[in-house]
Structure formats: structure tokens, C-alpha cells
Scaffold this motif. Structure first.
Motif, PDB file in Angstrom:
ATOM      1  N   ARG A   1      -0.536   8.116  -3.891  1.00 24.66           N
ATOM      2  CA  ARG A   1       0.848   8.239  -3.926  1.00 24.66           C
ATOM      3  C   ARG A   1       1.360   8.745  -2.632  1.00 24.66           C
ATOM      4  NH1 ARG A   1       2.671  12.428  -8.354  1.00 24.66           N
ATOM      5  NH2 ARG A   1       1.088  13.332  -7.696  1.00 24.66           N
ATOM      6  N   LEU A   2       0.902   9.776  -1.693  1.00 27.22           N
ATOM      7  CA  LEU A   2       1.244  10.206  -0.733  1.00 27.22           C
ATOM      8  C   LEU A   2       1.159   9.109   0.279  1.00 27.22           C
ATOM      9  CD1 LEU A   2       1.960  12.963   0.733  1.00 27.22           C
ATOM     10  CD2 LEU A   2      -0.467  13.374   1.094  1.00 27.22           C
ATOM     11  N   CYS A   3       0.187   8.340   0.452  1.00 24.01           N
ATOM     12  CA  CYS A   3      -0.087   7.165   1.247  1.00 24.01           C
ATOM     13  C   CYS A   3       0.906   6.249   1.159  1.00 24.01           C
ATOM     14  CB  CYS A   3      -1.502   6.635   1.211  1.00 24.01           C
ATOM     15  SG  CYS A   3      -2.550   7.687   2.005  1.00 24.01           S
ATOM     16  N   ARG A   4       1.195   5.589  -0.234  1.00 21.94           N
ATOM     17  CA  ARG A   4       2.303   4.767  -0.383  1.00 21.94           C
ATOM     18  C   ARG A   4       3.511   4.971   0.219  1.00 21.94           C
ATOM     19  NH1 ARG A   4       0.652   3.116  -6.569  1.00 21.94           N
ATOM     20  NH2 ARG A   4      -1.094   1.741  -5.726  1.00 21.94           N
ATOM     21  N   GLU A   5       4.031   6.427  -0.092  1.00 13.49           N
ATOM     22  CA  GLU A   5       5.234   7.038   0.211  1.00 13.49           C
ATOM     23  C   GLU A   5       5.254   7.026   1.944  1.00 13.49           C
ATOM     24  OE1 GLU A   5       8.095   7.731  -1.004  1.00 13.49           O
ATOM     25  OE2 GLU A   5       7.117   7.033  -2.990  1.00 13.49           O
ATOM     26  N   MET A   6       4.191   7.289   2.521  1.00 14.58           N
ATOM     27  CA  MET A   6       4.419   7.463   4.341  1.00 14.58           C
ATOM     28  C   MET A   6       4.251   5.866   4.621  1.00 14.58           C
ATOM     29  SD  MET A   6       4.921  10.679   4.643  1.00 14.58           S
ATOM     30  CE  MET A   6       4.668  10.434   6.207  1.00 14.58           C
ATOM     31  N   LEU A   7       3.652   5.001   4.151  1.00 13.97           N
ATOM     32  CA  LEU A   7       3.779   3.739   4.347  1.00 13.97           C
ATOM     33  C   LEU A   7       5.042   3.273   4.317  1.00 13.97           C
ATOM     34  CD1 LEU A   7       0.206   2.177   2.939  1.00 13.97           C
ATOM     35  CD2 LEU A   7       0.857   2.676   5.409  1.00 13.97           C
ATOM     36  N   ALA A   8       5.565   3.455   3.157  1.00 10.76           N
ATOM     37  CA  ALA A   8       7.331   3.098   2.899  1.00 10.76           C
ATOM     38  C   ALA A   8       8.047   3.737   4.148  1.00 10.76           C
ATOM     39  CB  ALA A   8       7.677   3.289   1.775  1.00 10.76           C
ATOM     40  N   ILE A   9       7.741   5.073   4.235  1.00 17.78           N
ATOM     41  CA  ILE A   9       8.853   5.548   5.159  1.00 17.78           C
ATOM     42  C   ILE A   9       8.433   4.940   6.655  1.00 17.78           C
ATOM     43  CG2 ILE A   9       8.963   7.745   6.580  1.00 17.78           C
ATOM     44  CD1 ILE A   9       8.451   9.199   4.027  1.00 17.78           C
ATOM     45  N   SER A  10       7.391   4.562   6.975  1.00 20.33           N
ATOM     46  CA  SER A  10       7.212   4.034   8.324  1.00 20.33           C
ATOM     47  C   SER A  10       7.238   2.702   8.321  1.00 20.33           C
ATOM     48  CB  SER A  10       5.594   4.443   8.943  1.00 20.33           C
ATOM     49  OG  SER A  10       4.787   3.901   8.027  1.00 20.33           O
ATOM     50  N   ARG A  11       7.433   1.983   7.197  1.00 18.79           N
ATOM     51  CA  ARG A  11       7.584   0.567   7.060  1.00 18.79           C
ATOM     52  C   ARG A  11       6.275  -0.194   7.672  1.00 18.79           C
ATOM     53  NH1 ARG A  11      12.980   1.543   9.715  1.00 18.79           N
ATOM     54  NH2 ARG A  11      14.476   1.970   7.963  1.00 18.79           N
ATOM     55  N   GLU A  12       5.103   0.269   7.228  1.00 17.87           N
ATOM     56  CA  GLU A  12       3.863  -0.122   7.589  1.00 17.87           C
ATOM     57  C   GLU A  12       3.107  -0.717   6.336  1.00 17.87           C
ATOM     58  OE1 GLU A  12       2.587  -0.789  10.653  1.00 17.87           O
ATOM     59  OE2 GLU A  12       4.131   0.347  11.730  1.00 17.87           O
ATOM     60  N   CYS A  13       2.162  -1.728   6.506  1.00 14.57           N
ATOM     61  CA  CYS A  13       1.521  -2.254   5.368  1.00 14.57           C
ATOM     62  C   CYS A  13       0.010  -1.715   5.078  1.00 14.57           C
ATOM     63  CB  CYS A  13       1.353  -3.854   5.581  1.00 14.57           C
ATOM     64  SG  CYS A  13       2.949  -4.787   5.723  1.00 14.57           S
ATOM     65  N   SER A  14      -0.743  -1.625   6.174  1.00 11.81           N
ATOM     66  CA  SER A  14      -1.881  -1.279   6.044  1.00 11.81           C
ATOM     67  C   SER A  14      -2.202   0.309   6.442  1.00 11.81           C
ATOM     68  CB  SER A  14      -2.989  -2.208   6.837  1.00 11.81           C
ATOM     69  OG  SER A  14      -2.812  -1.839   7.887  1.00 11.81           O
ATOM     70  N   ARG A  15      -1.495   0.596   7.544  1.00 12.18           N
ATOM     71  CA  ARG A  15      -1.726   2.170   8.070  1.00 12.18           C
ATOM     72  C   ARG A  15      -0.627   2.649   8.647  1.00 12.18           C
ATOM     73  NH1 ARG A  15      -6.609   1.099  12.418  1.00 12.18           N
ATOM     74  NH2 ARG A  15      -5.219   0.415  13.744  1.00 12.18           N
ATOM     75  N   ALA A  16      -0.277   3.839   8.283  1.00 16.99           N
ATOM     76  CA  ALA A  16       0.829   4.545   9.032  1.00 16.99           C
ATOM     77  C   ALA A  16       0.190   5.555   9.925  1.00 16.99           C
ATOM     78  CB  ALA A  16       1.693   5.133   8.012  1.00 16.99           C
ATOM     79  N   ARG A  17       0.483   5.477  11.346  1.00  9.60           N
ATOM     80  CA  ARG A  17      -0.158   6.592  12.150  1.00  9.60           C
ATOM     81  C   ARG A  17       0.991   7.491  12.749  1.00  9.60           C
ATOM     82  NH1 ARG A  17      -3.531   2.432  16.086  1.00  9.60           N
ATOM     83  NH2 ARG A  17      -5.040   4.119  15.907  1.00  9.60           N
ATOM     84  N   PHE A  18       0.698   8.638  12.794  1.00 11.65           N
ATOM     85  CA  PHE A  18       1.754   9.646  13.267  1.00 11.65           C
ATOM     86  C   PHE A  18       0.968  10.751  14.252  1.00 11.65           C
ATOM     87  CE2 PHE A  18       3.160   8.282   9.221  1.00 11.65           C
ATOM     88  CZ  PHE A  18       4.297   8.498   9.058  1.00 11.65           C
TER      89      PHE A  18
END
Length: 125
Positions: free
Chosen positions: A85-102
Motif C-alpha cells: 500500500r505504501l509503495c503504491r501510493e509513493m509510485l502514484a505520487i512520483s508518477r513512476e511505474c516500477s520504482r520511486a527513488r527519493f
């Protein structure tokens, strides 16, 4: 002639959210938030800002929880958590498909919790 840089950014991300639910947390964030094995993390997002904080400290945890952190190996200061759930939200926020890097920003207090600001890493070619 079109030229492009191979190494757009040489800074490694401080936290990475993968589409399979894996969250990799660098030692920089672990030390900044004084994280311990068993801590439960969460994200506060809104008004264009994203903050990572320890929602439940390990000494208050009873049983297993979603987004509970553990070291990646013995004596490591790099942690890993699991939360689809946390990863899906962060991927949606960053508009990424496979991984979101911060990358991590400043340490602050949000809603009574010590929190660290997260800055999206955009590596566009």
C-alpha cells in the motif's frame, strides 16, 4: 548531433519504493530518525511535501506490522520494510511505474513526530 549525459545524477537515493512492496532505506535516513529494528514507518503527504517518520517505535510494537523495518543484514545500518500500500501510493505520487527513488532533505517535527522530508529523484533521459 544530439548529446546526452550518461550519468545524469551521481547521488544515490536515500529511500526507494519498489512496485512489489519492498522499501529500501539508507543508513542516512536510519541515523537521522534514530530508527531501530522493528520500528514501523509511515508517510505524511500533502501540500506538495512528503515526510517519512517512525509511526510506532519498536519498543511499542506488539506482533508483526505492515511497513515494519529490519536491517538488510547483520550489523547493517541499511533497513528494509515491506508495504504494498505504501509503495503504491509513493509510485502514484512520483508518477513512476516500477520504482520511486527519493533523496532525503531536512529533519523536522510534523504532528509531534520527528520526520524527514523526501525529495523525488527525477532521472529523465
Amino acid at each position: 548531433m544530439f548529446l546526452r549525459s550518461i550519468l545524469r545524477s551521481t547521488r544515490r537515493p536515500d529511500i526507494t519504493f519498489h512496485n512489489d512492496g519492498r522499501v529500501d532505506i539508507s543508513s542516512r535516513i536510519v541515523r537521522a530518525l534514530d530508527m531501530r529494528p522493528g520500528d514501523v514507518i509511515d508517510i505524511l503527504a500533502g501540500a506538495g511535501e512528503i515526510f517519512l517518520y517512525v509511526m510506532i517505535p519498536s519498543h511499542k510494537v506488539c506482533g508483526s506490522h505492515e511497513a515494519q523495518c529490519q536491517p538488510t543484514k547483520a550489523r547493517s545500518h541499511n533497513f528494509r520494510a515491506s508495504s504494498v500500500r505504501l509503495c503504491r501510493e509513493m509510485l502514484a505520487i512520483s508518477r513512476e511505474c516500477s520504482r520511486a527513488r527519493f533523496s532525503s532533505g531536512d529533519l523536522t517535527t510534523v504532528n509531534g513526530h520527528k520526520a524527514i522530508c523526501l525529495i523525488p529523484n527525477k532521472t529523465e533521459l
